[in-house]
Design an enzyme around this catalytic site. Structure first.
Site, short mmCIF file in Angstrom:
data_model
loop_
_atom_site.label_atom_id
_atom_site.label_comp_id
_atom_site.label_asym_id
_atom_site.label_seq_id
_atom_site.Cartn_x
_atom_site.Cartn_y
_atom_site.Cartn_z
N TYR A 157 30.97 -48.38 -34.46
CA TYR A 157 31.60 -47.26 -33.75
C TYR A 157 33.06 -47.07 -34.17
CZ TYR A 157 28.04 -46.09 -30.25
OH TYR A 157 26.91 -45.65 -29.61
N LYS A 200 20.80 -58.79 -35.56
CA LYS A 200 19.90 -58.53 -36.69
C LYS A 200 20.33 -59.51 -37.79
CE LYS A 200 16.59 -56.14 -38.67
NZ LYS A 200 15.19 -56.19 -38.21
N ASP A 245 15.01 -55.63 -33.09
CA ASP A 245 13.73 -54.90 -33.05
C ASP A 245 12.76 -55.59 -32.11
OD1 ASP A 245 13.81 -57.00 -34.88
OD2 ASP A 245 12.59 -55.99 -36.41
N ASP A 269 24.00 -49.67 -27.14
CA ASP A 269 23.84 -48.24 -26.84
C ASP A 269 22.35 -47.90 -26.81
OD1 ASP A 269 24.54 -45.48 -26.55
OD2 ASP A 269 24.07 -45.21 -28.68
N ASP A 273 19.65 -47.39 -23.22
CA ASP A 273 18.87 -46.18 -22.90
C ASP A 273 17.40 -46.56 -22.69
OD1 ASP A 273 21.12 -44.54 -23.28
OD2 ASP A 273 19.91 -42.96 -24.20
C1 IPM Z 1 26.99 -44.15 -24.09
C2 IPM Z 1 27.00 -42.86 -24.88
C3 IPM Z 1 28.20 -42.87 -25.82
C4 IPM Z 1 28.03 -44.06 -26.75
C5 IPM Z 1 28.42 -41.57 -26.60
C6 IPM Z 1 28.55 -40.38 -25.69
C7 IPM Z 1 29.61 -41.66 -27.52
O1 IPM Z 1 25.80 -42.69 -25.56
O2 IPM Z 1 27.95 -44.40 -23.37
O3 IPM Z 1 26.01 -44.87 -24.18
O4 IPM Z 1 27.35 -43.96 -27.78
O5 IPM Z 1 28.60 -45.11 -26.46
MG MG Z 2 24.33 -44.15 -25.10
#
Ligand code: IPM
Ligand code: MG
Length: 375
Positions: A157, A200, A245, A269, A273
């Site tokens: 990042y 990884k 993975d 990240d 999710d």
């Molecule tokens: C998160 C989001 C952010 C990230 C984006 C919006 C930059 O997806 O906080 O998970 O990738 O960290």
């Molecule tokens: Mg995110």
């Protein structure tokens, strides 16, 4: 539910000061549904007492107003606040592949880096009432209570990136030993039984350094816990390593076996999710980003700005309300009030509260009122 832990983790430094004076909260509503869910969460916060709230633009809203996703003024306001509450950033209006164009996400990334919020905590604890809303079978999901501890200010990042004269593009992933050690420490402090360190290491050099450093850190910690006058409970946390993975697969097949998942920035990240869907909707997941002991924490929902439903009043405010609970716990040292909000959310869900993302018809407003009624 997770233990208090606030005082042991980064960013607790302001809590004592905050307890004596009116806490100063900077609200960054942002874009899309951000302003709606932020307003809802602030309504819940206001019910708990006096807070001084100051709003600033971030993301697309700030680009429209100031030409940049994060102004120095906003960053300064956050630096001196007791805690920061953020809604969401981004939207189609500001989407572009032009490397020179300002991007809403730069606001969020600039804030994380500017406040050195290196530790991102994302707890995943499906509410008992929502076990039926998960895409996984109830038997598989029941009892899940895990926390993703994501490194937030390093890795790909923030590495060097660009385009070459030949028309290629590159992003670099780099990590230093101190960066890995400080996030490992947060992971071990947050754990009750096990830290699963994700990497990884079969491919990436940064991952091999990650694994080596976490392993050494855990060994030192274990030895220190056996030493004189030490806390032997610190010896109880075990460490395992898992390739990313495989972790993605295990998270779906046996979620309740996880306690703390320790990850670098991008793996965290993606996995957070995925973990969010275990709770039935990404609209349920709160987060805390913490830094140095004296730095204010940043609290935000894991979900994005959902431009498709912005302005319709249908956004689920529960992740942002949950982020206010985390703010009280980790940012302001008000653990019991944070837990109070979490149980009010659970009770509202048990009584049938369902927003559209959970298959119901509750609006942002009625969901907020349902939480307030249970507080
Ligand atoms: C998160 C989001 C952010 C990230 C984006 C919006 C930059 O997806 O906080 O998970 O990738 O960290
Ligand atoms: Mg995110």
């Amino acid at each position: 539910m997770r233990p208090a832990g606030g005082a042991d983790l980064p960013s607790p430094g302001r809590r004592y000061g905050a307890a004596l004076t009116t806490p100063r909260i900077v609200a960054l509503p942002g874009d899309g549904i951000g302003p709606e869910v932020t307003a809802a969460a602030l309504e819940v916060l206001a019910r708990l007492g006096e807070f001084e709230v100051e709003a600033h633009a971030i993301g697309g809203a700030s680009i429209d107003e100031h030409g940049t996703a994060l102004t120095d003024e906003t960053l300064d306001a956050c630096r001196t606040a007791d805690a920061v509450l953020l809604g969401a950033v981004g939207g189609p209006k500001w989407e572009s592949t032009d490397p020179e164009a300002p991007r809403p996400e730069q606001g969020l990334l600039g804030l994380r880096k500017g406040l050195e919020l290196f530790a991102n905590l994302r707890p995943v604890r499906p509410s008992p009432a929502l076990l039926g809303a998960s895409p996984l079978r109830r038997e598989r999901i029941e009892g899940t209570d895990l926390m993703v501890v994501r490194e937030l200010t390093g890795g790909i990042y923030f590495g060097e990136r660009g385009r070459t004269a030949g028309g290629s593009a590159f992003d670099t992933c780099a990590y230093s030993v101190p960066e890995i050690e400080r996030i490992a420490e947060v992971a071990f402090r947050s754990a009750r039984r096990r830290v699963t360190s994700v990497d990884k290491a079969n491919v990436l050099e940064t991952s091999r350094l990650w694994r080596e450093t976490v392993e050494r850190f855990a060994g030192d910690r274990r030895r220190a816990a056996r030493g004189e006058g030490a806390d032997p409970r610190e010896d109880d946390v075990e460490l395992e390593h898992m390739l990313v993975d495989n972790a993605a697969m295990q998270l779906i097949s046996r979620p309740r076996d996880f306690d703390v998942l320790l990850t670098e920035n991008m793996f965290g990240d993606i996995l957070s999710d995925e973990a969010a869907m275990l709770t039935g909707s990404i609209g349920m997941l709160p987060s805390a980003s913490l830094g140095a002991p004296e730095a204010p924490g940043l609290f935000e929902p894991v979900h994005g700005s959902a431009p498709d439903i912005a302005g319709t009043g249908a956004a689920n405010p529960l992740a942002t309300i949950g982020s206010v609970a985390m703010m009280l716990r980790y940012g302001l040292g008000r653990e019991s009030e944070g837990a109070g909000i979490e149980s009010a959310v659970d009770r509202a869900l048990e009584a049938g509260l369902r927003t559209a993302d959970l298959g119901g018809a509750a609006t942002t407003e009625s969901a907020t009122n349902a939480v307030l009624a249970n507080l």
